[in-house]
Write a protein that holds these residues in place. Structure first.
Motif, mmCIF file in Angstrom:
data_model
loop_
_atom_site.group_PDB
_atom_site.id
_atom_site.type_symbol
_atom_site.label_atom_id
_atom_site.label_comp_id
_atom_site.label_asym_id
_atom_site.label_seq_id
_atom_site.Cartn_x
_atom_site.Cartn_y
_atom_site.Cartn_z
ATOM 1 N N GLN A 470 0.860 -1.182 0.000
ATOM 2 C CA GLN A 470 0.000 0.000 0.000
ATOM 3 C C GLN A 470 0.896 1.230 0.000
ATOM 4 O O GLN A 470 1.590 1.510 0.977
ATOM 5 N N VAL A 471 0.913 1.929 -1.125
ATOM 6 C CA VAL A 471 1.689 3.165 -1.217
ATOM 7 C C VAL A 471 0.922 4.258 -0.473
ATOM 8 O O VAL A 471 -0.301 4.345 -0.554
ATOM 9 N N GLU A 472 1.662 5.083 0.246
ATOM 10 C CA GLU A 472 1.002 6.097 1.062
ATOM 11 C C GLU A 472 0.494 7.273 0.229
ATOM 12 O O GLU A 472 -0.610 7.778 0.483
ATOM 13 N N GLN A 473 1.254 7.732 -0.769
ATOM 14 C CA GLN A 473 0.819 8.861 -1.584
ATOM 15 C C GLN A 473 1.480 8.785 -2.949
ATOM 16 O O GLN A 473 2.708 8.842 -3.018
ATOM 17 N N GLN A 489 7.113 -0.834 7.179
ATOM 18 C CA GLN A 489 7.148 0.384 6.386
ATOM 19 C C GLN A 489 8.445 0.377 5.577
ATOM 20 O O GLN A 489 9.529 0.215 6.139
ATOM 21 N N ILE A 490 8.308 0.548 4.260
ATOM 22 C CA ILE A 490 9.464 0.413 3.387
ATOM 23 C C ILE A 490 9.508 1.559 2.373
ATOM 24 O O ILE A 490 8.579 2.358 2.267
ATOM 25 N N ARG A 491 10.610 1.628 1.656
ATOM 26 C CA ARG A 491 10.742 2.511 0.508
ATOM 27 C C ARG A 491 10.682 1.643 -0.741
ATOM 28 O O ARG A 491 11.323 0.590 -0.805
ATOM 29 N N VAL A 492 9.892 2.080 -1.713
ATOM 30 C CA VAL A 492 9.790 1.335 -2.965
ATOM 31 C C VAL A 492 10.040 2.274 -4.134
ATOM 32 O O VAL A 492 9.755 3.481 -4.059
ATOM 33 N N GLU A 493 10.572 1.725 -5.187
ATOM 34 C CA GLU A 493 10.794 2.480 -6.422
ATOM 35 C C GLU A 493 9.776 2.034 -7.453
ATOM 36 O O GLU A 493 9.506 0.837 -7.616
ATOM 37 N N VAL A 518 6.289 11.354 4.859
ATOM 38 C CA VAL A 518 5.692 10.726 3.690
ATOM 39 C C VAL A 518 5.935 11.600 2.475
ATOM 40 O O VAL A 518 6.099 12.810 2.585
ATOM 41 N N GLU A 519 5.950 10.986 1.294
ATOM 42 C CA GLU A 519 6.155 11.744 0.042
ATOM 43 C C GLU A 519 5.172 12.900 -0.047
ATOM 44 O O GLU A 519 4.000 12.741 0.270
#
Length: 519
Positions: A470-473, A489-493, A518-519
């Motif tokens: 689930q991407v936050e924004q 909670q992770i970072r994804v590209e 958050v972004e």
């Protein structure tokens, strides 16, 4: 310059999105405009009915509707008061308990449902068309209605300030929220107000009259939620994910459900349970059923709750456990998503003469029927007519009885089409919202991670394993590749955002600190 290229790419994506959304109607063979004979029949019925609404007059009830913003197909209107019904109410019939004295009646709930059956002639063109459509299908660029607009958004809709025909349910509840009695009748009603969920929640939060429907909806809704837990039922309270039209195109919005949505749903659930009981006593009707989760599925879910650090206690009811989850916590949100695996296999079961083998909707933990959305769902019309006939000691109309066996398949097919079209639309909007952002990193929460077996298979095939994130924004739910722990909670590209294939793919690039913005 980079920003200009990005803006141009995203503008082009929105233009392409509109074309792809339009194509969904052809891809899923969705119904087009209503045939002329159907429109003529609907317009004739609407004009005729305005002059002969039900004789029973309950326009004294200060009903109100609660729906999403912009809704015009209003199926239900509610009024709640403390204590027993006023003296002009007729005698109630027993529901899930024996009748009690008025001193034991803590609340009276009036629930008006749009009188759609009044517009339908058995065997007519409109009857056949609604059987073909099954339900209203909602897409970002417009809905495909079950009924012509003259019914669904005008003369059949419980719009405020106008007299309408309705199937009026009257429930009397005790102080615990249990149903003391239930009555069903056709009546003339008039809604006083049309509220959105946000407006209703604001009214409740601000307080006001202790006898007002908005305030009492919270009290009764909470009591009914307690009844749900006691009978072993459960509700999924996942964040709402909806598509909204903006000045810049379509975008996905994600927000936790408001409390009033749950309280309002409890009134509908109570009505569906009462309808099922009436039909089971009468040995004819159609139920919404769902088998209980199998032992292996429940065991896997329990194991998931332990792995995510919030185990489901053996002595706690399933519904109570789910209601206690905080979906703002990434790990508990992952648990709520995992719980959907136990809510599978729902369908419709019709019967005439013999009680069906399966009568219970396991998530509700009671027999249940769809009966509160006849403008948008075909089966509800049949349930309303059947229940009214049974409560009045009359035979179920032949046109209703004859079609009962065909309804489960009709609803199954329309449900599949509606679900596939809605999912495809969501995938398109998600891809469009990310188009041009390939290579950028986003904050995300892992909803499901690959199992050891899946990870091993991926290694053997020379690829990374897949999971769901689930991407936050922007708030999109999509596939990711890589290794990560469920609930983390992770970072994804972003790897791919392709409208043509409706594909969004991310890749894990690292863990994220909970404090990181958050972004």
């Amino acid at each position: 310059m980079a920003q200009l290229h990005l803006d141009l790419a995203r503008s082009a994506a929105q233009t392409e999105l509109a074309a792809h959304l339009a194509d969904l109607r052809h891809e899923f063979s969705l119904p087009a405009d209503f045939p002329p004979e159907v429109l003529a029949e609907a317009e004739g019925a609407a004009a005729d009915l305005m002059g002969r609404l039900p004789k029973r007059d309950r326009t004294d009830l200060p009903l109100l509707t609660i729906d999403p913003p912009g809704s015009t197909d209003l199926d239900q209107a509610v009024h709640i008061q403390r204590g027993p019904e006023d003296a002009d109410g007729t005698a109630a019939t027993p529901a899930d308990h024996e009748p009690r004295t008025s001193a034991e009646v803590a609340f009276t709930v009036h629930y008006a449902i749009a009188d759609v059956p009044a517009f339908i002639t058995a065997g007519g063109a409109l009857d056949a068309e609604t059987l073909r459509r099954g339900q209203t299908i909602y897409l970002p660029d417009g809905r495909i209605p079950l009924h012509p607009e003259v019914i669904s958004e005008d003369t059949g809709s419980l719009l405020p300030g106008v007299d309408r025909g309705a199937y009026l349910w009257t429930f009397q509840l005790d102080a615990s929220g249990a149903v003391v009695s239930a009555r069903l009748e056709r009546a003339r009603v008039r809604s006083r107000a049309q509220l959105t969920y946000e407006q209703a929640q604001q009214r409740i939060d601000e307080g006001g009259s202790e006898s007002g429907t908005s305030v009492l909806l919270r009290e009764v809704g909470q009591l009914r939620a307690g009844q749900e837990i006691r009978r072993g039922g459960a509700s999924l309270r996942l964040p709402d994910q909806e598509i909204a039209a903006t000045d810049h195109g379509y975008e996905v919005l994600n927000a936790p459900p408001l409390d009033v949505e749950d309280w309002n749903a409890q009134i509908s659930l109570m009505t569906g349970i009462a309808a099922a009981e009436i039909m089971l006593r009468g040995r004819i009707g159609i139920l919404r059923t769902m088998p209980p989760a199998d032992v292996d599925s429940e065991a896997r879910f329990r194991a998931r709750t332990r792995a995510l650090g919030h185990p489901w206690p053996e002595d706690q009811a399933y519904g109570e456990y789910l209601r206690g989850l905080d979906t703002a916590d990434p790990r508990q949100l992952a648990i709520m998503h995992a719980a959907t695996s136990l809510f599978r296999g729902a369908g419709y079961t019709s019967f005439d003469g013999d009680t069906p083998e399966v009568t219970v909707q396991s998530a509700i933990a009671a027999p249940y029927a769809h009966t509160t959305a006849p403008l948008r769902r075909l089966v509800d019309r049949f349930v309303l007519v059947t229940c009214l006939a049974l409560t009045q000691g009359q035979p179920v109309p032949a046109g209703i009885r004859a079609l009962l066996p065909a309804l489960p398949e009709a609803m199954r097919e329309s449900g599949l089409v509606a679900s596939r079209a809605a999912n495809a639309a969501l995938e398109l909007v998600e891809a469009a919202s990310l188009c041009g952002l390939e290579g950028r990193e986003f904050s995300a929460v892992v909803i499901s991670a690959p199992s050891p077996e899946q990870a091993e298979k991926a290694r053997a095939e020379g690829r990374l394993p897949w999971g769901e994130v689930q991407v936050e924004q922007p708030p999109v739910l999509a596939r990711y590749e890589g290794f990560a722990e469920a609930g983390s909670q992770i970072r994804v590209e972003l790897v791919t955002a392709d409208l043509a294939t409706r594909t969004v793919l991310f890749r894990v690039v690292g863990q994220q600190s909970p404090r990181e913005p958050v972004e």
